[in-house]
Design a protein around this motif. Sequence first.
Motif, PDB file in Angstrom:
ATOM      1  N   ALA A 134       0.839  -1.202   0.000  1.00  0.00           N
ATOM      2  CA  ALA A 134       0.000   0.000   0.000  1.00  0.00           C
ATOM      3  C   ALA A 134       0.871   1.248   0.000  1.00  0.00           C
ATOM      4  O   ALA A 134       2.037   1.213   0.398  1.00  0.00           O
ATOM      5  N   GLY A 135       0.284   2.358  -0.441  1.00  0.00           N
ATOM      6  CA  GLY A 135       0.997   3.624  -0.375  1.00  0.00           C
ATOM      7  C   GLY A 135       1.268   4.020   1.066  1.00  0.00           C
ATOM      8  O   GLY A 135       0.617   3.527   1.999  1.00  0.00           O
ATOM      9  N   ALA A 136       2.216   4.917   1.267  1.00  0.00           N
ATOM     10  CA  ALA A 136       2.643   5.284   2.619  1.00  0.00           C
ATOM     11  C   ALA A 136       1.480   5.771   3.479  1.00  0.00           C
ATOM     12  O   ALA A 136       1.394   5.444   4.668  1.00  0.00           O
ATOM     13  N   LYS A 137       0.566   6.541   2.914  1.00  0.00           N
ATOM     14  CA  LYS A 137      -0.561   7.083   3.668  1.00  0.00           C
ATOM     15  C   LYS A 137      -1.522   5.988   4.124  1.00  0.00           C
ATOM     16  O   LYS A 137      -2.114   6.086   5.211  1.00  0.00           O
ATOM     17  N   ARG A 138      -1.671   4.920   3.324  1.00  0.00           N
ATOM     18  CA  ARG A 138      -2.660   3.878   3.600  1.00  0.00           C
ATOM     19  C   ARG A 138      -2.084   2.702   4.379  1.00  0.00           C
ATOM     20  O   ARG A 138      -2.829   1.852   4.851  1.00  0.00           O
ATOM     21  N   ARG A 139      -0.786   2.657   4.519  1.00  0.00           N
ATOM     22  CA  ARG A 139      -0.129   1.512   5.149  1.00  0.00           C
ATOM     23  C   ARG A 139      -0.311   1.559   6.665  1.00  0.00           C
ATOM     24  O   ARG A 139      -0.105   2.598   7.292  1.00  0.00           O
ATOM     25  N   PHE A 140      -0.708   0.420   7.276  1.00  0.00           N
ATOM     26  CA  PHE A 140      -0.761   0.346   8.729  1.00  0.00           C
ATOM     27  C   PHE A 140       0.666   0.392   9.277  1.00  0.00           C
ATOM     28  O   PHE A 140       1.532  -0.360   8.810  1.00  0.00           O
ATOM     29  N   PRO A 141       0.950   1.219  10.263  1.00  0.00           N
ATOM     30  CA  PRO A 141       2.306   1.266  10.827  1.00  0.00           C
ATOM     31  C   PRO A 141       2.624  -0.001  11.607  1.00  0.00           C
ATOM     32  O   PRO A 141       1.734  -0.637  12.188  1.00  0.00           O
ATOM     33  N   GLN A 142       3.894  -0.381  11.585  1.00  0.00           N
ATOM     34  CA  GLN A 142       4.406  -1.523  12.359  1.00  0.00           C
ATOM     35  C   GLN A 142       3.644  -2.818  12.032  1.00  0.00           C
ATOM     36  O   GLN A 142       3.416  -3.659  12.896  1.00  0.00           O
ATOM     37  N   PHE A 143       3.280  -2.972  10.750  1.00  0.00           N
ATOM     38  CA  PHE A 143       2.382  -4.047  10.337  1.00  0.00           C
ATOM     39  C   PHE A 143       3.095  -5.004   9.395  1.00  0.00           C
ATOM     40  O   PHE A 143       3.741  -4.587   8.438  1.00  0.00           O
ATOM     41  N   VAL A 144       2.966  -6.311   9.683  1.00  0.00           N
ATOM     42  CA  VAL A 144       3.556  -7.349   8.836  1.00  0.00           C
ATOM     43  C   VAL A 144       2.510  -8.440   8.621  1.00  0.00           C
ATOM     44  O   VAL A 144       1.478  -8.492   9.304  1.00  0.00           O
ATOM     45  N   THR A 145       2.779  -9.304   7.668  1.00  0.00           N
ATOM     46  CA  THR A 145       1.966 -10.513   7.473  1.00  0.00           C
ATOM     47  C   THR A 145       2.732 -11.689   8.044  1.00  0.00           C
ATOM     48  O   THR A 145       3.892 -11.917   7.695  1.00  0.00           O
ATOM     49  N   LEU A 146       2.112 -12.428   8.946  1.00  0.00           N
ATOM     50  CA  LEU A 146       2.790 -13.548   9.589  1.00  0.00           C
ATOM     51  C   LEU A 146       2.947 -14.717   8.615  1.00  0.00           C
ATOM     52  O   LEU A 146       2.123 -14.901   7.711  1.00  0.00           O
ATOM     53  N   PRO A 147       4.005 -15.516   8.784  1.00  0.00           N
ATOM     54  CA  PRO A 147       4.198 -16.690   7.924  1.00  0.00           C
ATOM     55  C   PRO A 147       2.983 -17.614   7.988  1.00  0.00           C
ATOM     56  O   PRO A 147       2.356 -17.769   9.047  1.00  0.00           O
ATOM     57  N   GLN A 148       2.660 -18.227   6.850  1.00  0.00           N
ATOM     58  CA  GLN A 148       1.484 -19.088   6.757  1.00  0.00           C
ATOM     59  C   GLN A 148       1.853 -20.415   6.109  1.00  0.00           C
ATOM     60  O   GLN A 148       2.725 -20.474   5.246  1.00  0.00           O
ATOM     61  N   ASP A 149       1.138 -21.456   6.527  1.00  0.00           N
ATOM     62  CA  ASP A 149       1.177 -22.709   5.783  1.00  0.00           C
ATOM     63  C   ASP A 149       0.394 -22.526   4.489  1.00  0.00           C
ATOM     64  O   ASP A 149      -0.551 -21.720   4.428  1.00  0.00           O
ATOM     65  N   THR A 150       0.790 -23.249   3.447  1.00  0.00           N
ATOM     66  CA  THR A 150      -0.003 -23.238   2.218  1.00  0.00           C
ATOM     67  C   THR A 150      -1.277 -24.030   2.469  1.00  0.00           C
ATOM     68  O   THR A 150      -1.236 -25.199   2.851  1.00  0.00           O
TER      69      THR A 150
END
Length: 384
Positions: A134-150
């Motif tokens: 996402a663009g800088a304005k729309r990005r959640f701060p300190q936000f990541v996607t956790l590893p997932q199983d397929t």
Amino acid sequence: MEIRVFDKTVEPLGTIDEMASLLWHTKYFDVGTFSLLAPITDNNSRLLVEGNILTKHDGKKEVQTADGGIWRRAAQITYVHITKDENGLEQLEAQGYMLSRWLNKRCICPQIVATATNQSLINTMVTKNCGSGAGAKRRFPQFVTLPQDTIAGSSVEYANEVYAKLGQEVKARAQAGKLGYDILVNEREKKYGFYLYKGKDLTAANNDGNTPCIFSRDFDNVNEQEYTASIENCGNFIYVQGAADDNGSQPVVTVDGEGAAGLELEEVFCDATDIARKYQSGETEVTIPLNTYLAMLKTRGGAELENYGKTINFVSTINTNSNLKFKSDFDLGDRITCKEEKWGIQIDARITEVTETYQKGEETIEATFGDSLPTLVDQIRKVR
């Protein structure tokens, strides 16, 4: 049990002094809620402020990533109310939602048109609208996607309604793929993590080698049980109408959920004119091929039929002193077996909701197995 409080940057603010009660209600397919009642003290008044973040520490197992990170469900305070009873006792009530509610802070923009699994679609939605894409304005701060199983699943042709709410679309795709989701907190790293997963199969006849989890009063692991079965508002065959093409022709497709006929056939209609025939790819306007567009309508129809199935629901108060422990032997999203010999009922069902209640030093756990009973709001949406 300890309730810790943080600001939105995950900076620790303190711990609740004492509390009268806590209701912590988590949901597999939807946003959970909480309600906390505490005496008014200087510390509690400072901490229980709208916007602050709460986490619960009660010794139960939490999500752990390969790097050793501990991620736990958290809630944000959205409502604060102070009461004074006839005896002069003053209490502070705080209510709010689990953090997955933040997904509805975003509209999906630009529109997503893709052929992918539900897992992939959800990750794409989140990444492009509040994550690293996402663009800088729309990005959640300190936000990541956790590893997932397929997660196994078939690919579907998908296009979202233009400017659809992100949270609503994630919920719809999660229900279609039988997936759970939330936004978790890592207190040490001061990060938020999008968590997408599928519960384990713990049914009596599971083929995954998992230890079966069977809830029954015969096994003394439930104290109370309620069973509901309903065919109200059922549908098993849906007509889906799409948007008009340049000639004004509107396609209609059908999805047959059960192959029913005669009195067993329950027809419903879905207006899918929000799925546009064209979309923007950079500076180029792209017309979706007819076959692809029809497949998108079928995807929408299949998702809509999920809202019209027979409702089967077991609500059980778990015996916390029994052989089965929440988060150790079973967790939100797992499929288990419910059995009630006296009623002649045995079903395999997913744990879709869990309510943990803490009051006067005691904990009670109530689990919903199967479909959550529709609220008035859900019923209104279905009529529309």
